[in-house]
Design a protein around this motif. Structure first.
Motif: not given
Length: 386
Positions: A269-286
């Motif tokens: 999630l941290l790796e994806l956060k740096l790529r997509w520029k959204v919070s880890m929580w937003a990625l988890l919910r997505r």
């Protein structure tokens, strides 16, 4: 003819300073220092249009509120009276007093920017299209249409601010409420932003100062969703704006493969956060919304992230997405040799507050101009008596 205060404007400027009628009366009495009694009843009658505020009393009124007399006399049509014109990104109902102040700030910022924009050459602006959401068109469809309309390539969106500004919107940072460190799905954020889109003016977004960059981008995308989809308010508008923002920032076609490429973990999630520029929580919910992870996996990762303290602060802070349109307007005036005092008059502000609201290095005429999201320090007039 003598200048006369416009009663609705008296209400607006008082609410922008977070003053009650009684507190304003007390400030005016202290400043006046005479034997004449200025009461809450006087302020109430002035705001209700039952007495005219002119002459020395008008000067006193303006001095107590910290605004030029010309602002108090402005006949202005406010936005916000029609519920469909103002949208908030909020996690819970804000206090009534806070909402009044925020709406007042929105209207005053509109007035300021309209004055500052007068005569400034405008670049081409695409405009914000209206897309009706119905049984056939979802918020995700609307977001995909916007990406297509503005030529956004697949993958992460570069700058939400640039997208808004290219459509003609102005983004300004203002102190709306005390910020919290991160949007983590809790109910602790009263108001992230407020926006309006009057038909004959530039769309405007006020973003809460201090909003973390990872929530800032989602908030701005959320407000764009309101502007695109919601001409009339309704019960489903907040989840619709969230769905729009999720698809705009994390389009299904692109994010699903990233979420599935490796087992979803906190590190991933941290790796994806740096790529997509959204919070880890937003990625988890997505990931959960798209069915990439199960309910059990979602709960397990949420518990792990909470235990690591990520409900208040995440690793990998992102760079702020800074507005530039208002900065360019002021820079144009400075290039034309416009003095600070004249700019302040155009914005219906005192020179000191103009510098505080719109410049870095306040008090220095030659200071660089910048719209970064630092908390404004405009005078709290009510502190005179508190």
């Amino acid at each position: 003819m003598d200048a006369v205060a416009h009663p609705p404007m008296l209400v607006l400027v008082r609410e922008s300073r977070s003053l009650t009628q009684g507190q304003l009366a007390e400030v005016m009495q202290k400043l006046d220092g005479s034997t004449s009694r200025i009461s809450q009843g006087y302020v109430s009658r002035a705001e209700g249009g039952r007495l005219a505020v002119t002459g020395d009393r008008l000067e006193l009124y303006a001095h107590a509120l910290g605004y030029p007399v010309t602002l108090l006399c402005l006949t202005e049509q406010q936005v916000g009276a029609g519920a469909g014109l103002v949208h908030h990104r909020k996690k819970q109902a804000a206090a009534a007093g806070d909402l009044k102040r925020i709406h007042a700030l929105l209207n005053l910022t509109r007035i300021q920017l309209r004055g500052l924009s007068a005569g400034v050459p405008q670049p081409y602006r695409a405009g914000i299209p209206h897309i009706e959401v119905d049984d056939l068109t979802t918020p995700a469809d609307a977001a995909r249409a916007i990406r297509t309309e503005f030529g956004v390539p697949p993958g992460p969106l570069g700058s939400v601010v640039k997208l808004l500004e290219s459509a003609g919107a102005l983004v300004v940072c203002r102190e709306l409420v005390a910020p919290v460190p991160l949007d983590s799905g809790t109910e602790s954020v009263p108001v992230d932003a407020v926006s309006c889109m009057p038909g004959d003016e530039d769309p405007l977004v006020l973003l809460n100062s201090g909003t973390p960059a990872e929530r800032q981008r989602f908030t701005l995308a959320h407000e764009l969703g309101h502007m695109v989809m919601h001409r009339v308010p309704h019960a489903d508008q907040e989840p619709q704006a969230n769905a729009f923002a999720s698809e705009l920032l994390m389009p299904t076609r692109d994010i699903r493969s990233d979420l599935r490429a490796q087992p979803l973990s906190v590190q991933r999630l941290l790796e994806l956060k740096l790529r997509w520029k959204v919070s880890m929580w937003a990625l988890l919910r997505r990931g959960h919304t798209l069915g990439v992870i199960s309910d059990w996996q979602y709960r397990t990762l949420a518990v792990e992230m909470s235990s690591l303290g990520y409900r208040t602060s995440e690793p990998g802070p992102l760079k702020e997405d800074l507005p530039t349109a208002v900065k360019s307007i002021i820079a144009w005036h400075l290039d034309q040799g416009t003095e600070i005092a004249e700019l302040a008059r155009s914005a219906y502000l005192t020179p000191d507050e103009f510098l505080t609201q719109y410049a870095t290095g306040q008090g220095s005429v030659g200071a660089p101009w910048d719209n970064r999201c630092s908390t404004p320090t405009a005078t709290r007039v009510g502190e005179v008596v508190r």
